[in-house]
Motif scaffolding. Structure first.
Motif, PDB file in Angstrom:
ATOM      1  N   GLY A 161       0.818  -1.209   0.000  1.00  0.00           N
ATOM      2  CA  GLY A 161       0.000   0.000   0.000  1.00  0.00           C
ATOM      3  C   GLY A 161       0.847   1.252   0.000  1.00  0.00           C
ATOM      4  N   THR A 162       1.914   1.242   0.794  1.00  0.00           N
ATOM      5  CA  THR A 162       2.819   2.388   0.851  1.00  0.00           C
ATOM      6  C   THR A 162       3.469   2.642  -0.504  1.00  0.00           C
ATOM      7  OG1 THR A 162       3.294   1.923   3.172  1.00  0.00           O
ATOM      8  CG2 THR A 162       4.875   3.301   1.983  1.00  0.00           C
ATOM      9  N   ALA A 163       4.005   1.569  -1.112  1.00  0.00           N
ATOM     10  CA  ALA A 163       4.709   1.710  -2.386  1.00  0.00           C
ATOM     11  C   ALA A 163       3.778   2.197  -3.490  1.00  0.00           C
ATOM     12  CB  ALA A 163       5.348   0.379  -2.779  1.00  0.00           C
ATOM     13  N   LEU A 164       2.603   1.590  -3.589  1.00  0.00           N
ATOM     14  CA  LEU A 164       1.666   1.993  -4.644  1.00  0.00           C
ATOM     15  C   LEU A 164       1.195   3.429  -4.450  1.00  0.00           C
ATOM     16  CD1 LEU A 164      -0.546  -1.185  -5.163  1.00  0.00           C
ATOM     17  CD2 LEU A 164       1.217  -0.273  -6.674  1.00  0.00           C
ATOM     18  N   ALA A 165       0.936   3.804  -3.203  1.00  0.00           N
ATOM     19  CA  ALA A 165       0.457   5.169  -2.945  1.00  0.00           C
ATOM     20  C   ALA A 165       1.506   6.202  -3.302  1.00  0.00           C
ATOM     21  CB  ALA A 165       0.051   5.313  -1.483  1.00  0.00           C
ATOM     22  N   PHE A 171       2.156  11.207  -9.825  1.00  0.00           N
ATOM     23  CA  PHE A 171       1.706  11.189 -11.217  1.00  0.00           C
ATOM     24  C   PHE A 171       0.228  11.551 -11.327  1.00  0.00           C
ATOM     25  CE2 PHE A 171      -0.288   8.821 -14.722  1.00  0.00           C
ATOM     26  CZ  PHE A 171       0.385   9.396 -15.799  1.00  0.00           C
ATOM     27  N   ILE A 172      -0.603  10.915 -10.502  1.00  0.00           N
ATOM     28  CA  ILE A 172      -2.043  11.192 -10.548  1.00  0.00           C
ATOM     29  C   ILE A 172      -2.323  12.632 -10.128  1.00  0.00           C
ATOM     30  CG2 ILE A 172      -4.269  10.626  -9.471  1.00  0.00           C
ATOM     31  CD1 ILE A 172      -3.411   7.722  -9.454  1.00  0.00           C
ATOM     32  N   GLY A 173      -1.604  13.113  -9.106  1.00  0.00           N
ATOM     33  CA  GLY A 173      -1.806  14.479  -8.660  1.00  0.00           C
ATOM     34  C   GLY A 173      -1.511  15.498  -9.741  1.00  0.00           C
ATOM     35  N   GLU A 174      -0.467  15.253 -10.527  1.00  0.00           N
ATOM     36  CA  GLU A 174      -0.093  16.198 -11.581  1.00  0.00           C
ATOM     37  C   GLU A 174      -0.953  16.079 -12.825  1.00  0.00           C
ATOM     38  OE1 GLU A 174       4.145  15.497 -12.083  1.00  0.00           O
ATOM     39  OE2 GLU A 174       4.543  17.409 -11.063  1.00  0.00           O
ATOM     40  N   ALA A 258       9.608  12.669  -7.661  1.00  0.00           N
ATOM     41  CA  ALA A 258       9.780  12.638  -6.209  1.00  0.00           C
ATOM     42  C   ALA A 258       8.993  11.486  -5.593  1.00  0.00           C
ATOM     43  CB  ALA A 258       9.334  13.962  -5.604  1.00  0.00           C
ATOM     44  N   GLY A 259       7.769  11.279  -6.058  1.00  0.00           N
ATOM     45  CA  GLY A 259       6.951  10.194  -5.538  1.00  0.00           C
ATOM     46  C   GLY A 259       7.543   8.831  -5.831  1.00  0.00           C
ATOM     47  N   LEU A 260       8.065   8.667  -7.046  1.00  0.00           N
ATOM     48  CA  LEU A 260       8.682   7.390  -7.413  1.00  0.00           C
ATOM     49  C   LEU A 260       9.922   7.123  -6.576  1.00  0.00           C
ATOM     50  CD1 LEU A 260       8.302   7.485 -11.303  1.00  0.00           C
ATOM     51  CD2 LEU A 260       7.140   5.930  -9.718  1.00  0.00           C
ATOM     52  N   ALA A 261      10.691   8.166  -6.281  1.00  0.00           N
ATOM     53  CA  ALA A 261      11.890   7.984  -5.461  1.00  0.00           C
ATOM     54  C   ALA A 261      11.525   7.499  -4.068  1.00  0.00           C
ATOM     55  CB  ALA A 261      12.677   9.297  -5.387  1.00  0.00           C
ATOM     56  N   VAL A 313      16.545   7.963  -2.584  1.00  0.00           N
ATOM     57  CA  VAL A 313      16.248   6.547  -2.821  1.00  0.00           C
ATOM     58  C   VAL A 313      16.983   5.683  -1.797  1.00  0.00           C
ATOM     59  CG1 VAL A 313      16.568   4.626  -4.426  1.00  0.00           C
ATOM     60  CG2 VAL A 313      15.692   6.810  -5.259  1.00  0.00           C
ATOM     61  N   THR A 314      18.252   6.009  -1.547  1.00  0.00           N
ATOM     62  CA  THR A 314      19.025   5.261  -0.551  1.00  0.00           C
ATOM     63  C   THR A 314      18.363   5.347   0.826  1.00  0.00           C
ATOM     64  OG1 THR A 314      21.100   5.645  -1.727  1.00  0.00           O
ATOM     65  CG2 THR A 314      21.260   5.089   0.609  1.00  0.00           C
TER      66      THR A 314
END
Length: 402
Positions: A161-165, A171-174, A258-261, A313-314
């Motif tokens: 859930g954390t990763a998907l959110a 992306f969805i927000g933008e 940023a979200g993907l990172a 990411v680290t």
């Protein structure tokens, strides 16, 4: 009158009265509810800048959307815990899911920041009843030798859930808008209600009044220690984790990147949680806690030196490692301290966790507005080091106590 409960002596919990074979993994419906609660909680971080721009607010003002959610999530935990001890885990989880569905839709429809903050606070109240109730249910139904592994399995659902959110929110927000991200969890909550239909409650221990249950738990020195530890963990892990995406956006990156990172945190938690069972068979719990804590300190030290996609990411990967090892160890400890008041103990544990996360997020707001990222993350790494030493020392002392 019911005789007073001993403070630390082992007492039978609800599951200890059950006969026959017992499961070693959480039910799918419970894991799905934990996934949904986590998805809702972590969707906000990559949306903060987009949300602030859309509603004409500063970043510090937008942080209140996350902060009040965490406060509401945390401070209602004792109520959820004692109610679950009295009325049953599944009944309370269904009520919480229904309430979260309604208030989540209100969040998605909120026309301004003030109403959004109010709606998110209410959503935090109801989603706050999910994961602690799931942890308590696992404590009730899974035998002790398998409990740490079962909690790690539930943590895997939380991690997904954390990763998907965090991956989808930016992306969805933008592209579509932040409202869609707030509308997804209510729909998932309704699916969770269907998945939990007919799920029986384990037998409950003799009911204890709200005030008596809380005061009994708070009079236990080990419970107090756990609450202090998890409050600090909430501040430095969940509270400051919320600022990783804004820190990247302050460097000029878009919300999607940023979200993907930051999404690597959820992926790391998922992978690391699969290591808990084999590690628990080979290492003591204090050692597992030390290994998890080392990742916490190193992660924040990395972003204190320099904020970039690579260091974020680290840090996110190391924080996922920490969450899987250190946090599940603290969870397991909380389920053991007061078996006859397990729901109350876990609720106080969760209240401390999310109160800490709210304090961490709100306290970091001025630093975030000023762009003082190195100082913020450096102080966080120092506090994390103290936390790890205290947690390992305390756990060893508890294991040696009669």
């Amino acid at each position: 009158m019911t005789p007073p409960l001993p403070r630390s002596a082992p007492q039978p919990g609800p599951a200890d009265h059950d006969a026959g074979p017992r499961p070693i993994r959480p039910p799918a419906g419970v894991a799905l509810a934990s996934f949904t609660s986590s998805f809702d909680r972590f969707a906000v971080s990559p949306l903060l800048v987009v949300l602030a721009t859309d509603l004409g607010a500063s970043l510090a003002q937008a942080l209140a959307v996350a902060g009040v959610y965490f406060l509401a999530y945390g401070f209602t935990q004792p109520v959820w815990g004692t109610l679950s001890d009295r009325f049953g885990r599944m009944r309370l989880m269904r009520v919480a899911l229904l309430g979260a569905a309604v208030t989540g839709i209100l969040s998605a429809l909120a026309p301004n920041l003030a109403l959004l903050i109010m709606a998110r606070a209410l959503t935090g109240v109801f989603f706050g009843g999910i994961i602690p109730t799931a942890i308590t249910y696992i404590g009730d139904t899974v035998p002790g030798p398998h409990r740490h592994g079962a909690l790690a399995d539930n943590m895997s659902a939380v991690a997904v859930g954390t990763a998907l959110a965090t991956a989808a929110a930016g992306f969805i927000g933008e592209t579509v808008g932040w409202r869609l991200m707030f509308a997804i969890p209510p729909v998932l909550a309704l699916f969770c209600l269907l998945a939990l239909r007919g799920r029986p409650d384990p037998g409950l221990a003799e009911p204890t009044g709200l005030w008596r249950a809380i005061t009994t738990a708070l009079s236990d020195r080990w419970m107090l220690l756990i609450m202090v530890l998890v409050f600090t963990e909430g501040a430095v892990v969940l509270g400051i984790l919320t600022l990783l995406a804004p820190a990247l956006q302050d460097q000029g990156l878009d919300a999607t990147t940023a979200g993907l990172a930051v999404a690597s945190y959820g992926l790391s938690t998922l992978v690391s949680s699969r290591l808990v069972r084999p590690l628990a068979r080979r290492l003591s719990r204090p050692v597992i806690m030390a290994l998890g804590g080392a990742g916490l300190v190193a992660g924040y030290a990395a972003v204190a030196v320099h904020v970039s996609v690579g260091t974020v990411v680290t840090a996110a990967l190391l924080l996922g490692w920490t969450w899987a090892l250190l946090h599940t160890s603290l969870q397991a400890w909380a389920t053991e301290v007061l078996p006859a008041l397990r729901g109350t103990a876990v609720a106080l544990f969760a209240a401390s966790l999310f109160a800490g996360s709210a304090v961490g997020t709100l306290a970091a707001g001025p630093f975030a507005d000023a762009g003082q990222w190195s100082g913020l993350f450096g102080v966080t790494a120092s506090v994390a080091a103290v936390l790890v030493v205290a947690a390992v020392t305390g756990r060893r002392a508890h294991l040696r106590s009669p």
